[in-house]
Design a protein around this motif. Structure first.
Motif, PDB file in Angstrom:
ATOM      1  N   ASN A 125       0.558  -1.082  -0.190  1.00 32.84           N
ATOM      2  CA  ASN A 125       0.054   0.133  -0.004  1.00 32.84           C
ATOM      3  C   ASN A 125       0.811   1.193   0.002  1.00 32.84           C
ATOM      4  O   ASN A 125       0.369   2.215   0.506  1.00 32.84           O
ATOM      5  CB  ASN A 125      -0.823  -0.187   1.201  1.00 32.84           C
ATOM      6  N   PHE A 126       1.999   1.182  -0.556  1.00 32.13           N
ATOM      7  CA  PHE A 126       2.948   2.370  -0.640  1.00 32.13           C
ATOM      8  C   PHE A 126       2.748   3.130  -2.096  1.00 32.13           C
ATOM      9  O   PHE A 126       2.233   2.355  -3.034  1.00 32.13           O
ATOM     10  CB  PHE A 126       4.265   1.968  -0.673  1.00 32.13           C
ATOM     11  N   SER A 127       2.750   4.161  -2.248  1.00 31.34           N
ATOM     12  CA  SER A 127       2.748   4.922  -3.607  1.00 31.34           C
ATOM     13  C   SER A 127       3.933   4.698  -4.161  1.00 31.34           C
ATOM     14  O   SER A 127       5.078   4.379  -3.604  1.00 31.34           O
ATOM     15  CB  SER A 127       2.495   6.574  -3.432  1.00 31.34           C
ATOM     16  N   GLY A 128       4.133   4.983  -5.484  1.00 33.90           N
ATOM     17  CA  GLY A 128       5.168   5.047  -6.040  1.00 33.90           C
ATOM     18  C   GLY A 128       6.513   5.953  -5.707  1.00 33.90           C
ATOM     19  O   GLY A 128       7.625   5.286  -5.502  1.00 33.90           O
ATOM     20  N   TRP A 129       6.319   7.187  -5.226  1.00 32.51           N
ATOM     21  CA  TRP A 129       7.262   7.809  -4.761  1.00 32.51           C
ATOM     22  C   TRP A 129       7.748   7.398  -3.537  1.00 32.51           C
ATOM     23  O   TRP A 129       9.052   7.497  -3.031  1.00 32.51           O
ATOM     24  CB  TRP A 129       7.052   9.347  -4.563  1.00 32.51           C
ATOM     25  N   GLN A 130       7.136   6.736  -2.564  1.00 37.54           N
ATOM     26  CA  GLN A 130       7.174   6.373  -1.320  1.00 37.54           C
ATOM     27  C   GLN A 130       8.350   5.049  -1.436  1.00 37.54           C
ATOM     28  O   GLN A 130       9.124   4.857  -0.686  1.00 37.54           O
ATOM     29  CB  GLN A 130       6.238   5.877  -0.615  1.00 37.54           C
ATOM     30  N   VAL A 131       8.035   4.408  -2.463  1.00 39.68           N
ATOM     31  CA  VAL A 131       8.865   2.937  -2.524  1.00 39.68           C
ATOM     32  C   VAL A 131      10.028   3.691  -3.284  1.00 39.68           C
ATOM     33  O   VAL A 131      11.079   2.970  -2.797  1.00 39.68           O
ATOM     34  CB  VAL A 131       8.238   1.924  -3.575  1.00 39.68           C
ATOM     35  N   MET A 132      10.035   4.569  -4.181  1.00 38.72           N
ATOM     36  CA  MET A 132      11.524   4.921  -5.045  1.00 38.72           C
ATOM     37  C   MET A 132      12.318   5.669  -3.918  1.00 38.72           C
ATOM     38  O   MET A 132      13.391   5.438  -3.977  1.00 38.72           O
ATOM     39  CB  MET A 132      10.893   5.663  -5.826  1.00 38.72           C
ATOM     40  N   LYS A 133      11.802   6.322  -2.888  1.00 38.51           N
ATOM     41  CA  LYS A 133      12.767   7.160  -2.029  1.00 38.51           C
ATOM     42  C   LYS A 133      13.273   6.131  -1.051  1.00 38.51           C
ATOM     43  O   LYS A 133      14.431   6.205  -0.882  1.00 38.51           O
ATOM     44  CB  LYS A 133      11.749   7.976  -1.021  1.00 38.51           C
TER      45      LYS A 133
ATOM     46  N   TYR B  58      -2.898  -0.651 -10.144  1.00 33.75           N
ATOM     47  CA  TYR B  58      -1.446  -1.127 -10.260  1.00 33.75           C
ATOM     48  C   TYR B  58      -0.536  -0.924 -11.472  1.00 33.75           C
ATOM     49  O   TYR B  58       0.496  -0.712 -11.400  1.00 33.75           O
ATOM     50  CB  TYR B  58      -1.385  -2.615  -9.615  1.00 33.75           C
ATOM     51  N   GLU B  59      -1.387  -0.970 -12.472  1.00 35.17           N
ATOM     52  CA  GLU B  59      -0.407  -1.223 -13.845  1.00 35.17           C
ATOM     53  C   GLU B  59      -0.044   0.299 -14.176  1.00 35.17           C
ATOM     54  O   GLU B  59       0.915   0.542 -15.130  1.00 35.17           O
ATOM     55  CB  GLU B  59      -1.509  -1.398 -14.909  1.00 35.17           C
ATOM     56  N   TRP B  60      -0.540   1.302 -13.693  1.00 35.80           N
ATOM     57  CA  TRP B  60      -0.263   2.734 -14.241  1.00 35.80           C
ATOM     58  C   TRP B  60       1.079   3.259 -13.691  1.00 35.80           C
ATOM     59  O   TRP B  60       1.861   3.703 -14.424  1.00 35.80           O
ATOM     60  CB  TRP B  60      -1.312   3.696 -13.449  1.00 35.80           C
ATOM     61  N   GLU B  61       1.640   3.017 -12.355  1.00 33.54           N
ATOM     62  CA  GLU B  61       2.785   3.433 -11.938  1.00 33.54           C
ATOM     63  C   GLU B  61       3.550   2.416 -11.079  1.00 33.54           C
ATOM     64  O   GLU B  61       4.750   1.936 -11.332  1.00 33.54           O
ATOM     65  CB  GLU B  61       2.547   4.517 -10.964  1.00 33.54           C
ATOM     66  N   LEU B  62       2.881   1.614 -10.445  1.00 32.56           N
ATOM     67  CA  LEU B  62       3.736   0.553  -9.643  1.00 32.56           C
ATOM     68  C   LEU B  62       4.202  -0.613 -10.393  1.00 32.56           C
ATOM     69  O   LEU B  62       5.104  -1.312  -9.974  1.00 32.56           O
ATOM     70  CB  LEU B  62       2.879   0.080  -8.332  1.00 32.56           C
TER      71      LEU B  62
END
Length: 344
Positions: free
Chosen positions: A159-167, A194-198
């Motif tokens: 349940n993380f957003s993309g920027w949270q994972v990448m950081k 899920y397909e759009w960013e993650l």
């Protein structure tokens, strides 16, 4: 049973795994998921192992720890044959340190989970939600400490957003701390966000998706039809407000496409929906739940065969929705799509 790498790691996981949220169920949400005690849970574990399903997923917040306790009892004498995935981070009480991912909370949460599971290590520990109040450095250095102590083998998120994972990944690389290799995500034919960013992030950075609620919070079991009331006994009567929302017309269109493919293949609607997920990029394992042996065996029937490319395309078309900005230009405009071709 087929096995796939968990993201960019050496750990192999079965393409289907078992979600133990139905174990020890209590309360308005988990009580409706299932109430398997240790004896029934042990039988379900045995059926899974016979089929090659050796990954069992739970969380400390599931029934206030009861799911972990029942799972621990169900795998007694079988620990070397199973992989345990659990999650922590959501509040377990009203105290100021009863939730989140601080060093204080993570160390205590892991010790509590080990005690409930009656084991000395957790194979995959995932953070159940991003904790904005705790520095990423504190989170990752604590996970590094737990891995070095042998209490945790692999780490992931949910349940993380993309920027949270990448950081987090950038910080892990900078300091040589363990990288997240798993991303437990909601993904289904009626929930393709899920397909759009993650998904592209997972492909680029080596995170394997562990898919939760692959049947759209119980909507893709084959029991819901246009113009018909919810079937008696459906958990949606009590739990719909907890799960991801789905537009009814969109749902009915997807179900009708599933019906057609199910008739062609001789499989159930649920088996077709699960098999579709198994053919998607970055998916390491699809987590299935079951309140009884019959449901479990039905879900296990989703493997050992594959939808045709034409059937996949029809399901893709029936379930497609317009992506939000900034993603929709990459799906609809040729110039954008040439630079960033869609993965699916």
């Amino acid at each position: 049973m087929d096995y796939r790498p968990l993201g960019k790691s050496g750990l192999k996981v079965p393409v289907l795994s078992f979600g133990a949220g139905t174990f020890g169920g209590a309360g308005p949400l988990f009580g409706n998921w299932g109430t398997s005690d240790a004896i029934e849970a042990g039988r379900l574990v045995d059926i899974c192992l016979e089929a090659g399903v050796n990954l069992f997923d739970t969380a400390d917040v599931y029934s206030d720890g009861a799911s972990e306790e029942v799972l621990g009892q169900a795998i007694k004498g079988k620990r070397d044959a199973v992989l345990i995935s659990t999650k922590t981070g959501l509040p377990m009480g009203d105290g100021p340190n009863d939730g989140g991912s601080s060093r204080f909370r993570l160390v205590r949460a892991v010790e509590d989970a080990l005690r409930r599971l009656e084991t000395d290590h957790i194979d995959i520990l995932q953070l159940h939600a991003f904790d904005i109040a705790t520095p990423v450095e504190e989170v990752l250095s604590t996970l590094d400490m737990l891995v070095r102590a042998g209490k945790v083998r692999y780490v992931g998120v949910s349940n993380f957003s993309g920027w949270q994972v990448m950081k987090s990944l950038a910080m892990a690389d900078r300091h040589g701390w363990p990288r997240y290799v798993a991303n437990q995500v909601y993904y289904s034919l009626v929930g393709r966000d899920y397909e759009w960013e993650l998904m592209p992030l997972g492909q680029d950075q080596g995170l394997g998706a562990l898919v939760w609620s692959p049947l759209g919070w119980g909507r893709l079991t084959g029991k819901i039809r246009r113009g018909a009331p919810l079937p008696e006994g459906s958990r949606l009567h009590e739990t719909a407000s907890f799960g991801p929302p789905v537009d009814e017309e969109h749902l009915y269109g997807v179900v009708e496409a599933l019906d057609a493919v199910a008739e062609e293949t001789g499989k159930t609607v649920a088996q077709v929906a699960l098999n579709w997920l198994l053919q998607r990029p970055t998916v390491s394992s699809v987590i299935v739940g079951a309140r009884n042996e019959e449901q479990l065996r039905q879900n296990l029937g989703a493997v050992g065969w594959n939808l045709t490319a034409e059937q996949v395309a029809r399901l893709d078309d029936a379930s497609a929705v317009t992506a939000p900005y900034p993603y929709f230009p990459y799906r609809r405009q040729e110039g954008f799509a040439r630079l960033n071709p869609p993965m699916v």
